[in-house]
Enzyme design. Structure first.
Site, PDB file in Angstrom:
ATOM      1  N   GLN A 100      -1.925  -3.012   1.850  1.00 45.84           N
ATOM      2  CA  GLN A 100      -3.035  -2.772   0.933  1.00 45.84           C
ATOM      3  C   GLN A 100      -4.304  -2.417   1.675  1.00 45.84           C
ATOM      4  OE1 GLN A 100      -2.425  -2.464  -2.482  1.00 45.84           O
ATOM      5  NE2 GLN A 100      -0.501  -2.520  -1.363  1.00 45.84           N
ATOM      6  N   HIS A 123     -16.632  -5.239 -53.674  1.00 45.59           N
ATOM      7  CA  HIS A 123     -15.357  -5.709 -53.121  1.00 45.59           C
ATOM      8  C   HIS A 123     -14.664  -6.609 -54.156  1.00 45.59           C
ATOM      9  CE1 HIS A 123     -16.782  -4.304 -49.231  1.00 45.59           C
ATOM     10  NE2 HIS A 123     -15.662  -4.697 -48.657  1.00 45.59           N
ATOM     11  N   GLU A 171      -4.289  -8.346  -7.976  1.00 48.94           N
ATOM     12  CA  GLU A 171      -3.493  -7.208  -8.442  1.00 48.94           C
ATOM     13  C   GLU A 171      -2.028  -7.401  -8.043  1.00 48.94           C
ATOM     14  OE1 GLU A 171      -3.547  -2.329  -7.848  1.00 48.94           O
ATOM     15  OE2 GLU A 171      -4.513  -3.628  -6.369  1.00 48.94           O
ATOM     16  N   HIS A 172      -1.777  -7.662  -6.760  1.00 44.98           N
ATOM     17  CA  HIS A 172      -0.429  -7.903  -6.244  1.00 44.98           C
ATOM     18  C   HIS A 172      -0.375  -9.312  -5.663  1.00 44.98           C
ATOM     19  CE1 HIS A 172      -1.321  -3.536  -5.532  1.00 44.98           C
ATOM     20  NE2 HIS A 172      -0.165  -3.395  -6.166  1.00 44.98           N
ATOM     21  N   HIS A 209      -5.263   1.251   2.219  1.00 43.32           N
ATOM     22  CA  HIS A 209      -5.727   2.119   1.124  1.00 43.32           C
ATOM     23  C   HIS A 209      -7.148   2.603   1.364  1.00 43.32           C
ATOM     24  CE1 HIS A 209      -2.672   2.481  -1.933  1.00 43.32           C
ATOM     25  NE2 HIS A 209      -2.368   1.210  -1.820  1.00 43.32           N
ATOM     26  N   ASP A 212       5.267  -0.376  -5.407  1.00 44.63           N
ATOM     27  CA  ASP A 212       4.433   0.828  -5.444  1.00 44.63           C
ATOM     28  C   ASP A 212       5.244   2.070  -5.762  1.00 44.63           C
ATOM     29  OD1 ASP A 212       1.961  -0.239  -5.030  1.00 44.63           O
ATOM     30  OD2 ASP A 212       1.861   0.213  -2.894  1.00 44.63           O
TER      31      ASP A 212
END
Length: 432
Positions: free
Chosen positions: A262, A423, A330-331, A265, A364
């Protein structure tokens, strides 16, 4: 030496240090914001002409019109056919696994009938048209094409329009091949805020979509945020994250490389190891030092690890899980000898990778579940991208004459209480 932060839950300042580590201010750059506002307004006003102008300027192209910026189905198929056998087989295998997984997510409508004949239910229908943004040029991600396009097609989306920038005219064969495999209907070689604007507002050539999905740079993220409400969006994603809970039973090289996966990235990515064994944490640190020089993207990895990475020593695995839920990564990898009993302790994570052989990178590309996941703690309230993101739910109400007698009186009473006499009267007119 990689100066990655060392944290210990026994320290008095642990909570403050963890909060500081997790803090990520996704404040909008004012310059980006101004630029995007201008581009969105221009594309809305001038359509194709503005899209062509911005594309030529930002991507160094010389298109004379939108016809020069659309790829034919033949070109996409040719890209697929031209792939080396190993690449094509890998792409097809990944596509098949992603499709099989997402087929399980297809929702079905339902209804029930009450004793007086009133029917209530829910109808599920796909979106008519979706826009898929794919990064282009050297930073090309065919996996993103598969992960975004296949769930949309499984959901039954009528038309899928992909936009992908081609800076300097550089077209990525794998991205084009993935579009062919996933059944993308139309592909335009445009990117940036102008592509988001074209999808959101529609132009003479590009029809307006119902939703825009897919990752992009700061301009794309800002544009997606700005057009939300006119169209739907998937999410505005933050930097990538991985959190590994380890008990010391895995090869430390494996864990170090998973942290790298990661961190490579970008410099803002976050990699965190949580472990109750301080000696093992030191072994992972040694593996980081040993392996980092072998990485082609070592400068990015080093910056990410030093700025936002951490090695955290905890008292036990229960505390590790509690911290993981606080982070909501996230992971999340459970690098444990016996991981299964610990899965139920995790409440907040985009995806959980269970056991030593489940590297995050498999998720991934090819495991099957979607790799578009909530970031920046949003896993506390958000889910991975899925078929359900390309469907909508419509309530069904069919009141019988008998049902109107009961429901009409309830509605009348509540409507009068809210001071809405029309109504009330609407319901009362149907009373016997």
């Amino acid at each position: 030496m990689v100066s990655i932060k060392q944290l210990n839950t026994a320290a008095a300042d642990f909570d403050a240090r963890l909060d500081a580590l997790l803090a990520f201010e996704a404040a909008q750059d004012e310059g980006v914001e101004r630029t995007v506002i201008g581009i969105l307004a221009d594309v809305k006003a001038r359509g194709d002409a503005a899209v062509v102008e911005y594309t030529n300027r930002f991507d160094r192209l010389s298109a004379s019109g939108m016809a020069d910026l659309e790829l034919s189905r033949g070109e996409l198929q040719a890209a697929l056919d031209s792939l080396p056998a190993a690449q094509r087989q890998a792409l097809e295998a990944a596509a098949s696994r992603i499709r099989n997984y997402h087929e399980k997510q297809k929702g079905e409508g339902w209804s029930y009938t009450e004793a007086d004949g009133t029917l209530l239910g829910q109808m599920i229908t796909p979106l008519d048209r979706v826009g898929l943004y794919v990064p282009g040029g050297k930073a090309a991600y065919p996996s993103s094409v598969l992960m975004n396009a296949i769930p949309a097609k499984v959901a039954g989306v009528g038309e899928l329009i992909m936009v992908v920038p081609t800076p300097g005219g550089e077209k990525n064969a794998l991205v084009m091949a993935a579009a062919a495999l996933a059944g993308v209907d139309r592909v335009f070689t445009i990117g940036g805020a102008q592509a988001v604007a074209a999808l959101a507002y529609g132009t003479e050539t590009i029809p307006q979509v119902d939703k825009v999905v897919g990752p992009g740079n700061a301009y794309v993220a800002c544009a997606k945020r700005r057009v939300f409400g006119i169209v739907g969006i998937d999410m505005v994603a933050g930097p990538s994250e991985i959190l590994v809970i380890a008990d010391g039973s895995a090869d430390p090289d494996w864990v170090a490389m998973d942290l790298f996966s990661q961190a490579e990235h970008d410099e803002l990515a976050q990699s965190i190891l949580i472990c109750p064994d301080a000696a093992y944490v030191e072994r992972v640190q040694a593996s980081i030092e040993k392996l980092l020089p072998t990485m082609p993207r070592q400068a990015i990895i080093r910056t990410a690890l030093e700025n936002r990475g951490a090695l955290v020593v905890v008292k036990d695995l229960d505390e590790a899980c509690a911290i993981a839920n606080r982070v909501a990564p996230e992971h999340l990898e459970l690098s444990l000898a016996d991981p299964d009993p610990w899965v139920a302790k995790i409440r907040h994570a985009g995806a959980i990778f269970i056991g030593h052989y489940t590297s995050e990178s498999l998720g991934d590309y090819c495991a099957g579940p979607n790799h578009v996941l909530p970031t920046s703690g949003s896993a506390r309230f958000s889910s991975p991208l899925g078929v359900y993101d390309f469907q909508k739910r419509t309530s069904l109400i069919k009141v019988s004459r008998a049902g109107a007698q009961t429901l009409g009186r309830i509605a009348s009473t509540l409507a009068h209480g809210e001071g809405l006499p029309a109504h009330a009267k609407s319901a009362e007119l149907r009373l016997d």
